[in-house]
Motif scaffolding. Structure first.
Motif, short mmCIF file in Angstrom:
data_model
loop_
_atom_site.label_atom_id
_atom_site.label_comp_id
_atom_site.label_asym_id
_atom_site.label_seq_id
_atom_site.Cartn_x
_atom_site.Cartn_y
_atom_site.Cartn_z
N SER B 194 -26.64 83.25 114.93
CA SER B 194 -26.08 81.90 114.82
C SER B 194 -24.92 81.86 113.82
CB SER B 194 -27.16 80.92 114.40
OG SER B 194 -27.71 81.34 113.18
N GLU B 195 -24.78 82.92 113.03
CA GLU B 195 -23.67 82.94 112.07
C GLU B 195 -22.34 83.32 112.71
OE1 GLU B 195 -26.94 84.59 108.96
OE2 GLU B 195 -25.29 85.88 109.58
N VAL B 196 -22.40 83.81 113.95
CA VAL B 196 -21.16 84.21 114.62
C VAL B 196 -20.57 83.01 115.35
CG1 VAL B 196 -20.13 85.82 116.25
CG2 VAL B 196 -22.15 86.50 114.97
N ASN B 197 -19.39 82.62 114.96
CA ASN B 197 -18.73 81.50 115.63
C ASN B 197 -17.80 82.02 116.71
OD1 ASN B 197 -19.95 79.66 113.98
ND2 ASN B 197 -18.27 79.61 112.51
N GLY B 198 -17.68 81.24 117.79
CA GLY B 198 -16.75 81.61 118.85
C GLY B 198 -17.18 82.89 119.55
N ILE B 219 -13.41 96.10 122.15
CA ILE B 219 -12.00 96.34 121.85
C ILE B 219 -11.45 95.04 121.28
CG2 ILE B 219 -9.74 96.94 122.80
CD1 ILE B 219 -11.12 98.32 125.07
N GLY B 220 -10.77 95.11 120.17
CA GLY B 220 -10.24 93.85 119.65
C GLY B 220 -9.45 94.03 118.38
N PRO B 221 -8.67 93.02 118.04
CA PRO B 221 -7.85 93.10 116.84
C PRO B 221 -8.71 93.12 115.58
CG PRO B 221 -7.78 90.90 117.76
CD PRO B 221 -8.51 91.75 118.74
N PRO B 222 -8.16 93.58 114.47
CA PRO B 222 -8.94 93.60 113.24
C PRO B 222 -9.37 92.19 112.85
CG PRO B 222 -6.68 94.35 112.86
CD PRO B 222 -6.81 94.13 114.30
N GLY B 223 -10.55 92.08 112.34
CA GLY B 223 -11.01 90.78 111.88
C GLY B 223 -11.47 89.85 112.97
N SER B 224 -11.77 90.39 114.16
CA SER B 224 -12.18 89.49 115.23
C SER B 224 -13.70 89.43 115.34
CB SER B 224 -11.57 89.93 116.55
OG SER B 224 -11.89 91.27 116.81
N VAL B 393 -9.64 85.12 116.68
CA VAL B 393 -10.39 83.88 116.55
C VAL B 393 -9.49 82.76 116.05
CG1 VAL B 393 -12.48 82.89 115.60
CG2 VAL B 393 -12.31 85.34 115.91
N ALA B 394 -9.59 81.62 116.72
CA ALA B 394 -8.80 80.45 116.31
C ALA B 394 -9.43 79.81 115.08
CB ALA B 394 -8.74 79.45 117.45
N PHE B 395 -8.62 79.12 114.32
CA PHE B 395 -9.10 78.52 113.08
C PHE B 395 -10.25 77.55 113.36
CE2 PHE B 395 -8.97 75.12 109.91
CZ PHE B 395 -9.20 75.87 108.78
N GLU B 397 -12.40 77.66 115.49
CA GLU B 397 -13.65 78.37 115.77
C GLU B 397 -14.31 78.88 114.49
OE1 GLU B 397 -12.63 81.34 118.59
OE2 GLU B 397 -13.00 80.01 120.30
N ILE B 398 -13.49 79.26 113.51
CA ILE B 398 -14.06 79.76 112.27
C ILE B 398 -14.75 78.63 111.52
CG2 ILE B 398 -13.54 80.96 110.11
CD1 ILE B 398 -10.94 81.88 111.39
N ARG B 399 -14.11 77.47 111.55
CA ARG B 399 -14.59 76.38 110.72
C ARG B 399 -15.54 75.45 111.48
NH1 ARG B 399 -14.58 77.22 105.82
NH2 ARG B 399 -14.64 74.99 105.44
N THR B 400 -15.86 75.80 112.66
CA THR B 400 -16.67 74.88 113.46
C THR B 400 -18.05 74.64 112.82
OG1 THR B 400 -17.57 74.41 115.62
CG2 THR B 400 -17.61 76.69 114.93
N LYS B 401 -18.51 73.42 112.95
CA LYS B 401 -19.83 73.09 112.40
C LYS B 401 -20.88 73.18 113.51
CE LYS B 401 -18.99 71.75 108.07
NZ LYS B 401 -17.67 72.38 108.00
N GLN B 402 -20.40 73.44 114.68
CA GLN B 402 -21.28 73.49 115.84
C GLN B 402 -22.37 74.55 115.66
OE1 GLN B 402 -19.11 74.56 119.33
NE2 GLN B 402 -21.00 74.98 120.42
#
Lengths: 434, 534
Positions: B194-198, B219-224, B393-395, B397-402
């Motif tokens: 549940s800690e993973v957003n997006g 496969i993905g960019p750093p920090g994704s 990841v879009a901003f 998505e990082i900050r979502t409270k969902q």
């Protein structure tokens, strides 16, 4: 007032005088050319020999040629006439006195050459025989050496200030009776750019235009590919020897182009691809073309060099507009700001060239009438710039597996392409309107 | 006088009972040890003699011979000290007891006679249990581990003197009881899904991969969030069974990696070796083979971050364990087998800079992208069924409270799918969809007429290989299982197709567009043409 008038008159007179001069020069040049046809083979040989000297640029060689009327004459006067017999020995220059006479001759006759260039020419004398042997092997290796006085040499190219005196060719040179268009752009381009370059070149080629580009990866490769898909000859100008395919990823294009069109370079065979050579070949690309189409270019990129050179050479520049925020369109938008034509379809270029074309051409999305409702929904969320599946899911509100299924259908139907594993973009289509 | 005592050693992950024989005879006084001993075992002489002296016993000057049997096995480690001391004492007649014959002794001796812990007690206790030894004397630190074996009585001993008094008076022996706190290992993880957003796609792909235990590549960019996601995979795997706990704990016990104060491993392991790891460290090795990372990851996840940065040779080693779920290490001292039931999860950047296909940030050429991906060998790639791309990841998505789905919920679905698989493969000797071979795929992945047509269409359009087709069927089977569908449907196939790795872009396959230029020219022809001319 009066003074100003006088000044103006002066200027006019000067202009006229310059025009006269230019015309005279032109006549002189033509005369030159005819004269030089006397012994083109000797000319070719000497030029091949001189072109091996990196220190001598195209302009220096041209000046020598203009001064001595022909390169053959230059060589004869230098090394084969009486006063420099000592230099003809294989060891090169060994007699100090004799050397000084040749040196003095060069110094007197060729003040436009630097001391280092003069010395280089003198010591290069010893290589003449090997160069000659190499030169004779050229045809065996499938290459030709076309020089400035040949009929075949592109007339347009000769118009530029620093035209190459000779071109190494695999295949043929562009047909002078048909227009030539250079389609160039960034190497690291977007999928969108690649698609458009291909489409543009294909349509232009179909309408009888010959496509010139630099065989680089990205836009260059795509434009060659477009022309080949139309089944028309296309021409690649390399920054290395014409027997080397660089970059190797374009090997298929290189091969096909060598058979149907031509590969040319001012650099001798076996010259490795050096970074410094590539800006130099750009002047040939622009010099050969009637018009230059820049598809995608970053700010301060090689494609902009080509466009700038083209502008100096009086070529017409066309640029594809892009979004302000796109780095890959910065260069193009800048060109448009500077006064380049804004193109939205190959039609614009054809119109400028005065080529008759049958159909009105507009770049379009694919027709989606045949698609189901959900497919349309997904398709409408896509862009020419690939999007990640997550974004598509978020925008459509469909489930992931649903989206995947639909995208696969669209992919199989040829509506969508994948730029990476889970990035999807729209495929563009040339739509013909009445 | 001849006497013996029992101890145990390690053979790979398994223990084996060692008989320590001692004989005291007349002759030149001396202490001789035989039985293919490593130097630390030979050094036991000094420790044992001094410890006996310091425990208040005097040994008469006689000839003492020690043999560790079976004598053809190489003995290593310090765990024999204790049993050697016992054998010597009883051979001298200092202790006499019936119970020696049915007891095992493990522990290292200090010069003062104190007992110190040793590694691999669990495996050794289990081995002794099999041969009928009824009790084992252990140093205090190893007691819980010994109890976890649940095969014999365990006696805690702190010093040699204490032991002698215990043996002289067997009625005073106190048998240890399992401690509730340590024998029941913690079974909740400190991280949660549940800690993973997006990253919806990655979540879904991960779930599918775990359900069928397919190997996975991100496969993905750093920090994704690739590593974040990977480290949470154990939390959605079914809970460990008792047997699995034992298996893992044995390995960890041998390596001395059991968490302090804990006798058993309750959580599925997550091993993330650094990319500079050597082949030996990964597979297990050393002159005295120890389990490598792939065995430590057994029943859990082996996470290889920055996959292309690993040495090719190192990765090639994974091929056999991925197929056979065990790794065999052959050394001069013998050949050892370690378990390797791991799920391979790997992550990589799409290109050297990491941002492809984001053309705003990435300037890598197609060739560079391809060359980067090409560092991973084809055979390894063939064993990875699911390949998924992480978006940046879009901003929001990082900050979502969902509230995101928790590991608990996902695990329930996974367990359901695993149950279906267990029932399906009951008589086949395999457990997961990913393990299916050609014949089993034919048997368990039957398609309806429309699905068959669909697959044919995909096969032709995307120019798949036979192996690629099998991969798609296996993954589709898992997706169907997750949805508890008996039949593999078209939607399952479509999703599975999307998880295949794209060869045209990353793995040097010839691109679709290249094919369209309808060329009849091959590279070979070109070469022959050129050489002929030269």
């Amino acid at each position: 007032m009066g003074k100003e008038c006088e000044k103006k008159n002066d200027k006019k007179e000067k202009n006229e005088a310059e025009k006269m001069k230019n015309e005279e020069e032109k006549k002189g040049k033509e005369k030159n050319r005819k004269e030089k046809n006397e012994n083109p083979e000797k000319e070719r040989e000497v030029l091949y020999w001189l072109s091996k000297l990196v220190i001598l640029g195209a302009v220096s060689i041209r000046k020598i040629q203009e001064h001595f009327r022909s390169l053959g004459a230059f060589y004869e006067m230098m090394f084969e006439s009486g006063f420099s017999f000592a230099c003809t020995s294989k060891e090169g220059v060994n007699n100090i006195e004799e050397k000084s006479t040749v040196e003095a001759f060069l110094e007197r006759e060729c003040p436009f050459l630097s001391k280092r260039q003069q010395m280089a020419i003198l010591s290069h004398r010893a290589n003449y025989e090997t160069c000659k042997a190499e030169f004779e092997e050229l045809s065996e290796r499938g290459m030709r050496f076309v020089i400035w006085c040949d009929e075949e040499y592109p007339e347009k190219l000769r118009e530029i200030y620093d035209y190459p005196m000779g071109l190494f060719v695999r295949g043929k040179l562009p047909d002078q009776n048909h227009p030539v268009v250079a389609v160039v752009g960034a190497r690291g381009c977007s999928e969108y750019g690649e698609q458009l370059a291909e489409r543009f070149s294909m349509t232009l080629a179909e309408n009888g235009v010959q496509i010139v580009s630099g065989l680089a990866s990205g836009i260059d490769g795509a434009s060659h590919r477009g022309a080949l898909r139309a089944g028309k000859p296309t021409f690649g100008v390399l920054g290395c020897g014409v027997n080397i395919c660089y970059p190797s990823e374009n090997f298929r294009i290189y091969e096909e182009m060598g058979r149907t069109g031509g590969i040319l370079s001012e650099f001798g065979p076996d010259t490795p691809p050096k970074a410094m050579n590539f800006p130099m070949r750009n002047r040939i690309i622009s010099g050969m073309a009637d018009a230059i189409v820049v598809v995608e270019a970053r700010a301060r990129s090689g494609s902009l060099i080509t466009a700038d050179l083209g502008m100096e050479q009086g070529r017409e520049i066309f640029a594809l507009p892009g979004r302000v925020t796109d780095h890959l369109s910065e260069g193009c938008n800048h060109l448009i700001q500077q006064g380049a034509h804004l193109v939205t379809s190959p039609e614009d270029v054809l119109q400028f060239l005065g080529v008759k074309y049958q159909k009105k051409l507009i770049i379009h999305e694919k027709n989606v009438n045949g698609l189901a409702k959900k497919e349309k929904l997904v398709y409408s969320c896509l862009d020419f710039k690939p999007k990640h599946l997550d974004q598509i899911v978020a925008q459509t509100g469909l489930g992931i597996s649903d989206c995947m299924g639909i995208l696969l259908e669209l992919e199989l139907g040829g509506y969508v392409f994948r730029s990476a594993n889970h990035y999807y973009g729209k495929k563009s289509d040339m739509w013909e309107n009445g | 006088m001849f006497k013996r005592a029992f101890s145990a050693g390690l053979l790979g992950v398994n223990g084996c009972v060692i008989q320590v024989e001692a004989d005291v005879s007349d002759g030149l006084p001396g202490f001789h040890m035989v039985g293919f001993l490593a130097s630390e075992v030979k050094e036991a002489e000094q420790r044992v003699r001094t410890a006996i002296k310091n425990s208040g016993f005097t040994l008469p000057p006689k000839k003492v011979t020690i043999n560790l049997s079976p004598a053809n096995l190489r003995k290593e480690g310090t765990g024999y000290d204790f049993s050697i001391a016992i054998a010597v004492l009883s051979a001298h007649g200092i202790i006499k007891s019936e119970i020696l014959e049915s007891s095992g002794f493990l522990g290292e001796l200090g010069l003062d006679g104190s007992l110190k812990p040793v590694r691999g007690v669990l495996s050794m206790v289990l081995a002794m249990g099999k041969t009928g030894i009824r009790r084992c004397f252990l140093p205090e630190e190893n007691v819980q581990e010994g109890l976890a074996g649940e095969v014999m009585e365990i006696v805690k001993v702190q010093t040699l003197a204490e032991l002698v008094s215990l043996i002289r008076d067997p009625d005073s022996i106190v048998y240890e009881k399992a401690d509730e706190n340590t024998s029941q290992p913690p079974i909740s993880y400190s991280v949660d899904f549940s800690e993973v957003n997006g990253q919806l796609l990655m979540r879904r792909a991960t779930e599918v991969a775990v359900a069928g235990r397919h190997n996975l590549l991100y496969i993905g960019p750093p920090g994704s969030g690739k590593s974040m996601m990977a480290s949470r995979i154990p939390t959605i795997m079914p809970k460990l069974s008792r047997e699995e706990q034992m298996e893992i704990s044995q390995i960890y016990s041998i390596c001395g990696l059991l968490p302090p104060g804990q006798a058993l491993m309750g959580l599925r392991p997550f091993r993330a070796p650094h990319h500079t790891i050597t082949a030996q460290a990964l597979a297990g090795g050393g002159s005295r083979p120890r389990p490598g990372e792939i065995s430590l990851a057994s029943r859990g996840v082996l996470f290889l971050d920055e996959l292309p940065e690993f040495q090719r040779q190192t990765l090639e080693i994974l091929r056999q364990p991925l197929e056979e779920h065990r790794v065999t290490v052959a050394r001069i001292s013998g050949s050892f087998e370690f378990p390797a039931h791991f799920m391979l999860v790997s992550a990589m950047n799409p290109c050297p800079c990491g941002y492809y296909p984001d053309r705003k940030r990435c300037r890598c050429s197609k060739m560079q992208v391809r060359r980067y991906a090409d560092r991973i060998s084809r055979p390894l790639l063939d064993r990875i069924d699911i390949c998924v791309e992480a978006s940046s990841v879009a901003f929001e998505e990082i900050r979502t409270k969902q509230k995101n789905e928790s590991s608990e919920t996902i695990r329930k679905r996974v367990e359901m799918a695993r149950k279906i698989q267990r029932a399906r493969f009951a008589d086949t000797g395999i457990y997961f969809n990913s393990e299916m071979g050609g014949r089993q795929i034919e048997r368990f992945c039957e398609l309806g007429a429309t699905e068959e047509q669909f697959l044919e269409k995909i096969y032709k359009r995307l120019s798949l290989s036979a192996r690629g087709c099998h991969k798609i069927l296996k993954v589709a089977r898992t997706i169907a299982d997750l949805e508890q569908s008996e039949q593999i449907l078209q939607s399952h196939l479509a999703e599975a197709v999307s998880y295949r790795e794209i060869e045209e872009i990353y793995w040097g396959g010839q691109g679709e567009r290249e094919k369209l230029t309808n060329q009849s020219f091959s590279k070979q022809e070109h070469k022959s043409q050129f050489t002929a001319k030269k």
